[in-house]
Design a protein around this motif. Structure first.
Motif, PDB file in Angstrom:
ATOM      1  N   LEU A  48       0.833  -1.197   0.000  1.00 56.39           N
ATOM      2  CA  LEU A  48       0.000   0.000   0.000  1.00 56.39           C
ATOM      3  C   LEU A  48       0.872   1.253   0.000  1.00 56.39           C
ATOM      4  CD1 LEU A  48      -3.081   0.679   0.199  1.00 56.39           C
ATOM      5  CD2 LEU A  48      -2.702   1.024   2.635  1.00 56.39           C
ATOM      6  N   SER A  49       0.679   2.108  -0.981  1.00 49.67           N
ATOM      7  CA  SER A  49       1.533   3.286  -1.117  1.00 49.67           C
ATOM      8  C   SER A  49       0.763   4.604  -1.145  1.00 49.67           C
ATOM      9  CB  SER A  49       2.369   3.188  -2.405  1.00 49.67           C
ATOM     10  OG  SER A  49       1.526   3.029  -3.533  1.00 49.67           O
ATOM     11  N   HIS A  50      -0.525   4.575  -1.501  1.00 57.60           N
ATOM     12  CA  HIS A  50      -1.301   5.792  -1.658  1.00 57.60           C
ATOM     13  C   HIS A  50      -2.685   5.656  -1.021  1.00 57.60           C
ATOM     14  CE1 HIS A  50       1.571   5.941  -5.024  1.00 57.60           C
ATOM     15  NE2 HIS A  50       1.348   7.241  -5.120  1.00 57.60           N
ATOM     16  N   VAL A  51      -3.220   6.786  -0.573  1.00 61.59           N
ATOM     17  CA  VAL A  51      -4.639   6.914  -0.245  1.00 61.59           C
ATOM     18  C   VAL A  51      -5.171   8.095  -1.046  1.00 61.59           C
ATOM     19  CG1 VAL A  51      -6.377   7.385   1.511  1.00 61.59           C
ATOM     20  CG2 VAL A  51      -4.395   5.994   2.087  1.00 61.59           C
ATOM     21  N   LEU A  76      -3.359  11.727  -0.779  1.00 61.27           N
ATOM     22  CA  LEU A  76      -3.541  12.655  -1.885  1.00 61.27           C
ATOM     23  C   LEU A  76      -4.990  13.142  -1.897  1.00 61.27           C
ATOM     24  CD1 LEU A  76      -1.534  10.148  -2.866  1.00 61.27           C
ATOM     25  CD2 LEU A  76      -1.390  11.572  -4.908  1.00 61.27           C
ATOM     26  N   ALA A  77      -5.178  14.449  -2.078  1.00 63.10           N
ATOM     27  CA  ALA A  77      -6.514  15.032  -2.038  1.00 63.10           C
ATOM     28  C   ALA A  77      -6.502  16.372  -2.760  1.00 63.10           C
ATOM     29  CB  ALA A  77      -6.962  15.215  -0.584  1.00 63.10           C
ATOM     30  N   SER A  78      -7.691  16.916  -2.971  1.00 63.23           N
ATOM     31  CA  SER A  78      -7.808  18.239  -3.575  1.00 63.23           C
ATOM     32  C   SER A  78      -7.328  19.305  -2.590  1.00 63.23           C
ATOM     33  CB  SER A  78      -9.264  18.516  -3.960  1.00 63.23           C
ATOM     34  OG  SER A  78     -10.062  18.642  -2.786  1.00 63.23           O
ATOM     35  N   ALA A  82      -7.519  18.984   1.377  1.00 60.04           N
ATOM     36  CA  ALA A  82      -6.257  19.074   2.111  1.00 60.04           C
ATOM     37  C   ALA A  82      -6.324  20.126   3.206  1.00 60.04           C
ATOM     38  CB  ALA A  82      -5.115  19.396   1.147  1.00 60.04           C
ATOM     39  N   ALA A  83      -6.908  21.274   2.906  1.00 56.05           N
ATOM     40  CA  ALA A  83      -7.002  22.350   3.894  1.00 56.05           C
ATOM     41  C   ALA A  83      -7.841  21.926   5.094  1.00 56.05           C
ATOM     42  CB  ALA A  83      -7.611  23.599   3.245  1.00 56.05           C
ATOM     43  N   ALA A  84      -8.917  21.191   4.832  1.00 56.91           N
ATOM     44  CA  ALA A  84      -9.785  20.738   5.923  1.00 56.91           C
ATOM     45  C   ALA A  84      -9.131  19.624   6.729  1.00 56.91           C
ATOM     46  CB  ALA A  84     -11.122  20.267   5.354  1.00 56.91           C
ATOM     47  N   ARG A 114      -2.089  14.948   7.823  1.00 53.81           N
ATOM     48  CA  ARG A 114      -1.246  15.595   6.820  1.00 53.81           C
ATOM     49  C   ARG A 114      -1.596  15.066   5.436  1.00 53.81           C
ATOM     50  NH1 ARG A 114       4.776  13.973   7.182  1.00 53.81           N
ATOM     51  NH2 ARG A 114       4.243  12.516   5.526  1.00 53.81           N
ATOM     52  N   VAL A 115      -1.696  15.966   4.473  1.00 53.25           N
ATOM     53  CA  VAL A 115      -1.886  15.573   3.080  1.00 53.25           C
ATOM     54  C   VAL A 115      -0.553  15.746   2.376  1.00 53.25           C
ATOM     55  CG1 VAL A 115      -3.030  16.145   0.907  1.00 53.25           C
ATOM     56  CG2 VAL A 115      -4.344  16.106   3.033  1.00 53.25           C
ATOM     57  N   ASP A 116      -0.069  14.666   1.787  1.00 52.37           N
ATOM     58  CA  ASP A 116       1.271  14.677   1.192  1.00 52.37           C
ATOM     59  C   ASP A 116       1.309  15.320  -0.183  1.00 52.37           C
ATOM     60  OD1 ASP A 116       2.847  12.917   3.196  1.00 52.37           O
ATOM     61  OD2 ASP A 116       1.034  11.778   2.795  1.00 52.37           O
ATOM     62  N   GLU A 117       0.186  15.266  -0.891  1.00 54.12           N
ATOM     63  CA  GLU A 117       0.171  15.844  -2.236  1.00 54.12           C
ATOM     64  C   GLU A 117      -1.226  16.346  -2.572  1.00 54.12           C
ATOM     65  OE1 GLU A 117       1.090  14.582  -6.898  1.00 54.12           O
ATOM     66  OE2 GLU A 117       1.754  13.289  -5.239  1.00 54.12           O
ATOM     67  N   VAL A 118      -1.281  17.605  -2.975  1.00 55.18           N
ATOM     68  CA  VAL A 118      -2.531  18.178  -3.472  1.00 55.18           C
ATOM     69  C   VAL A 118      -2.630  17.866  -4.959  1.00 55.18           C
ATOM     70  CG1 VAL A 118      -3.762  20.324  -3.940  1.00 55.18           C
ATOM     71  CG2 VAL A 118      -2.618  20.003  -1.745  1.00 55.18           C
ATOM     72  N   VAL A 119      -3.756  17.278  -5.361  1.00 58.21           N
ATOM     73  CA  VAL A 119      -3.935  16.890  -6.758  1.00 58.21           C
ATOM     74  C   VAL A 119      -5.110  17.649  -7.354  1.00 58.21           C
ATOM     75  CG1 VAL A 119      -2.900  14.617  -6.508  1.00 58.21           C
ATOM     76  CG2 VAL A 119      -5.340  14.889  -6.085  1.00 58.21           C
TER      77      VAL A 119
END
Length: 238
Positions: A48-51, A76-78, A82-84, A114-119
């Motif tokens: 498992l590498s991503h959510v 990963l999230a928008s 991510a802000a929320a 924590r969100v690691d990447e905003v997509v």
């Protein structure tokens, strides 16, 4: 799909790409142990590498903190989600309102993560042999995303709370639910070549998903909102 056994959780999907795996959404976190056991049962836990998080409502995003802490996977999230998530915002995510309405247990709190990447729309990620493409899909709430999972043979559209089987939708009286944006999203999703429709709740569509997506788009095109999955006897504001 992982069965967490919790009535508070959305459908949680595991995308197994062979050399890598990802979750699409992760439930509330109220059944985190069951979720991890379920992933282990698929044989994907060590890979498992991503959510990928469709949106910030607790039944889809609340479990991200536990999965991140236990497995160190990338979340990963928008930008809106991510802000929320970063501050555990119970107002923007409507958790406070939902808890007061009895949708969640009285002691439930939305955990920050924590969100690691905003997509954003059009982003593409490789998960082992799978390709995951991001599709912006506001309407149910701000920052909602759908994820197209492509194995080179079939394409599964994970729709969160945007479009459901039968072309149904989830429209509710919250500040960021917009029928206008929902209509535009339905048109965009109907243009995708999806074989399967994997929503956040209710029935899965494993064949001819294009017909269900087209049904929602056509209804909105006639200025008639599609059938709402939320009813007085099963209302869930998330």
């Amino acid at each position: 799909m992982i069965d967490t056994g919790s009535p508070y959780d959305c459908h949680v999907y595991v995308a197994d790409g062979g050399t890598g795996a990802a979750l699409i959404d992760c439930g509330t976190g109220l059944a985190a142990e069951r979720l991890l056991e379920g992933i282990e049962g698929t044989g994907c836990l060590d890979r498992l590498s991503h959510v990928f998080v469709t949106h910030y409502h607790a039944d889809h995003a609340g479990g991200a903190a536990d999965v991140h802490a236990e497995r160190g996977v990338r979340v990963l999230a928008s930008a809106e989600t991510a802000a929320a998530l970063r501050v555990g915002d119970e107002d923007r995510t409507q958790v406070a309102v939902a808890r007061a309405a009895g949708v969640y247990p009285a002691d439930y709190r939305f955990p920050a993560c924590r969100v690691d990447e905003v997509v954003a729309d059009g982003a593409r990620h490789e998960v082992g042999e799978l390709s995951v493409t991001v599709h912006a899909s506001p309407g149910h709430c701000d920052g909602h995303l759908c994820f197209m999972v492509d194995d080179g043979d079939r394409r599964a559209l994970c729709t969160g709370d945007s479009i459901f089987s039968g072309g149904r939708v989830s429209v509710q009286p919250i500040p960021d639910c917009s029928p206008y944006l929902y209509a535009r999203t339905s048109q965009r999703l109907a243009e995708l070549s999806a074989d399967m429709l994997l929503p956040g709740h209710l029935d899965l569509v494993l064949t001819d998903a294009a017909a269900d997506l087209a049904r929602a788009a056509e209804s909105f095109r006639r200025l008639v909102p599609p059938p709402n999955i939320l009813k007085a006897d099963n209302a869930d504001p998330n």
